[in-house]
Scaffold this motif. Structure first.
Motif, mmCIF file in Angstrom:
data_model
loop_
_atom_site.group_PDB
_atom_site.id
_atom_site.type_symbol
_atom_site.label_atom_id
_atom_site.label_comp_id
_atom_site.label_asym_id
_atom_site.label_seq_id
_atom_site.Cartn_x
_atom_site.Cartn_y
_atom_site.Cartn_z
ATOM 1 N N TYR A 4 0.872 -1.175 0.000
ATOM 2 C CA TYR A 4 0.000 0.000 0.000
ATOM 3 C C TYR A 4 0.911 1.229 0.000
ATOM 4 N N TYR A 5 0.951 1.912 -1.128
ATOM 5 C CA TYR A 5 1.920 2.985 -1.339
ATOM 6 C C TYR A 5 1.417 4.335 -0.833
ATOM 7 N N PHE A 6 2.393 5.168 -0.426
ATOM 8 C CA PHE A 6 2.082 6.541 -0.010
ATOM 9 C C PHE A 6 3.059 7.487 -0.672
ATOM 10 N N ASP A 7 2.654 8.735 -0.775
ATOM 11 C CA ASP A 7 3.468 9.773 -1.422
ATOM 12 C C ASP A 7 4.445 10.334 -0.397
ATOM 13 N N ASN A 8 5.686 9.879 -0.460
ATOM 14 C CA ASN A 8 6.666 10.339 0.528
ATOM 15 C C ASN A 8 7.286 11.690 0.164
ATOM 16 N N THR A 16 -1.575 6.492 -1.954
ATOM 17 C CA THR A 16 -1.752 6.754 -3.384
ATOM 18 C C THR A 16 -2.359 5.568 -4.138
ATOM 19 N N HIS A 17 -1.854 4.341 -3.878
ATOM 20 C CA HIS A 17 -2.339 3.186 -4.633
ATOM 21 C C HIS A 17 -1.829 1.899 -3.987
ATOM 22 N N GLN A 18 -2.244 0.780 -4.559
ATOM 23 C CA GLN A 18 -1.774 -0.512 -4.065
ATOM 24 C C GLN A 18 -1.371 -1.378 -5.244
ATOM 25 N N LEU A 19 -0.413 -2.262 -4.978
ATOM 26 C CA LEU A 19 0.042 -3.224 -5.983
ATOM 27 C C LEU A 19 0.362 -4.534 -5.291
ATOM 28 N N ASP A 20 0.236 -5.596 -6.031
ATOM 29 C CA ASP A 20 0.640 -6.899 -5.492
ATOM 30 C C ASP A 20 2.125 -6.872 -5.159
ATOM 31 N N ALA A 21 2.482 -7.562 -4.079
ATOM 32 C CA ALA A 21 3.880 -7.597 -3.628
ATOM 33 C C ALA A 21 4.425 -9.014 -3.787
ATOM 34 N N ASN A 22 5.716 -9.099 -3.874
ATOM 35 C CA ASN A 22 6.368 -10.410 -3.880
ATOM 36 C C ASN A 22 6.425 -10.916 -2.443
ATOM 37 N N ASP A 23 6.105 -12.188 -2.267
ATOM 38 C CA ASP A 23 6.054 -12.764 -0.916
ATOM 39 C C ASP A 23 7.400 -12.760 -0.205
ATOM 40 N N ASP A 24 8.463 -12.851 -0.963
ATOM 41 C CA ASP A 24 9.791 -12.996 -0.346
ATOM 42 C C ASP A 24 10.564 -11.677 -0.256
ATOM 43 N N THR A 25 9.859 -10.522 -0.357
ATOM 44 C CA THR A 25 10.547 -9.223 -0.285
ATOM 45 C C THR A 25 9.929 -8.364 0.813
ATOM 46 N N LEU A 26 10.673 -7.354 1.166
ATOM 47 C CA LEU A 26 10.159 -6.352 2.107
ATOM 48 C C LEU A 26 9.467 -5.250 1.311
ATOM 49 N N PRO A 27 8.532 -4.519 1.930
ATOM 50 C CA PRO A 27 7.896 -3.430 1.196
ATOM 51 C C PRO A 27 8.902 -2.312 0.932
ATOM 52 N N PRO A 28 8.738 -1.570 -0.151
ATOM 53 C CA PRO A 28 9.643 -0.444 -0.413
ATOM 54 C C PRO A 28 9.471 0.636 0.656
ATOM 55 N N ASP A 29 10.381 1.593 0.648
ATOM 56 C CA ASP A 29 10.352 2.666 1.650
ATOM 57 C C ASP A 29 9.056 3.482 1.618
ATOM 58 N N ASN A 30 8.368 3.497 0.494
ATOM 59 C CA ASN A 30 7.139 4.300 0.383
ATOM 60 C C ASN A 30 5.890 3.415 0.361
ATOM 61 N N ALA A 31 5.956 2.298 1.090
ATOM 62 C CA ALA A 31 4.791 1.405 1.142
ATOM 63 C C ALA A 31 4.723 0.692 2.481
ATOM 64 N N LEU A 32 3.492 0.325 2.850
ATOM 65 C CA LEU A 32 3.250 -0.510 4.025
ATOM 66 C C LEU A 32 2.504 -1.755 3.558
ATOM 67 N N ARG A 33 2.553 -2.794 4.371
ATOM 68 C CA ARG A 33 1.802 -3.999 4.025
ATOM 69 C C ARG A 33 0.544 -4.123 4.888
ATOM 70 N N VAL A 34 0.209 -3.042 5.566
ATOM 71 C CA VAL A 34 -1.018 -2.990 6.353
ATOM 72 C C VAL A 34 -2.026 -2.176 5.540
ATOM 73 N N LYS A 35 -3.199 -2.756 5.318
ATOM 74 C CA LYS A 35 -4.210 -2.077 4.516
ATOM 75 C C LYS A 35 -4.715 -0.835 5.263
ATOM 76 N N PRO A 36 -4.763 0.336 4.569
ATOM 77 C CA PRO A 36 -5.267 1.551 5.232
ATOM 78 C C PRO A 36 -6.783 1.490 5.403
ATOM 79 N N GLU A 37 -7.267 2.182 6.425
ATOM 80 C CA GLU A 37 -8.707 2.317 6.648
ATOM 81 C C GLU A 37 -9.193 3.503 5.807
#
Length: 176
Positions: A4-8, A16-37
């Protein structure tokens, strides 16, 4: 998994948006893996690795409390100081909490309108008197012109006696 990406680049770091992630990677610096409310009137923004809801008034109209000018909100967060979502009305002023009737401004407007109406009515009376007087002076008057002239002159005198600075002034009826 989903990122779940944010505008840093934005101070509030809005989602800003969401994209599927690879299971074996960490989220990028501008994303979380917790769904926003998501909640009406708010927008999720990232802060310290969590989503928080920030007021969202984008595309709403706000009003400058000094000038009453309207502006379209193009930012996230609370309404800026000196602005309100409450729409002003004619002859209103801001009292610190809401728009209230500015009776002085309303009365000044009424007086200005009264003076303009008095001037217009006097011009009309002068024009009618002038035409009727010309007809009488040139011996081309019609039956009843002298009575009309007298009525218009009386009307003009009554108009001149009116104090246009009185808010609820009553103008005399025009002769016909």
């Amino acid at each position: 998994m989903i990122n779940y990406y944010f505008d840093n680049t934005n101070e509030l770091k809005p989602y800003t948006h969401q994209l599927d992630a690879n299971d074996d990677t960490l989220p990028p610096d501008n994303a979380l893996r917790v769904k926003p409310e998501f909640k009406e009137g708010f927008h999720p923004c990232e802060k310290n690795g969590e989503w928080l809801l920030v007021e969202d008034h984008r595309d709403k109209t706000v009003y400058n409390i000094e000038t009453q000018e309207s502006y379209r909100v193009e930012y996230l967060g609370t309404i800026k100081e000196g602005f309100t979502l409450l729409e002003p009305f004619k002859f209103s002023r801001w009292n610190g909490e809401k728009w209230v009737l500015d009776e002085d401004e309303q009365n000044a407007f009424k007086i200005k309108q009264n003076k303009m109406l008095k001037s217009s009515l006097l011009n009309e009376a002068n024009e009618n008197i002038s035409i009727l007087q010309d007809a009488i002076d040139l011996d081309i008057s019609e039956n009843g012109d002298e009575d009309k002239l007298k009525a218009w002159k009386k009307y003009r005198v009554l108009l001149n006696r009116i104090d246009a600075s009185v808010i609820n002034v009553i103008f005399p009826d025009k002769p016909y």
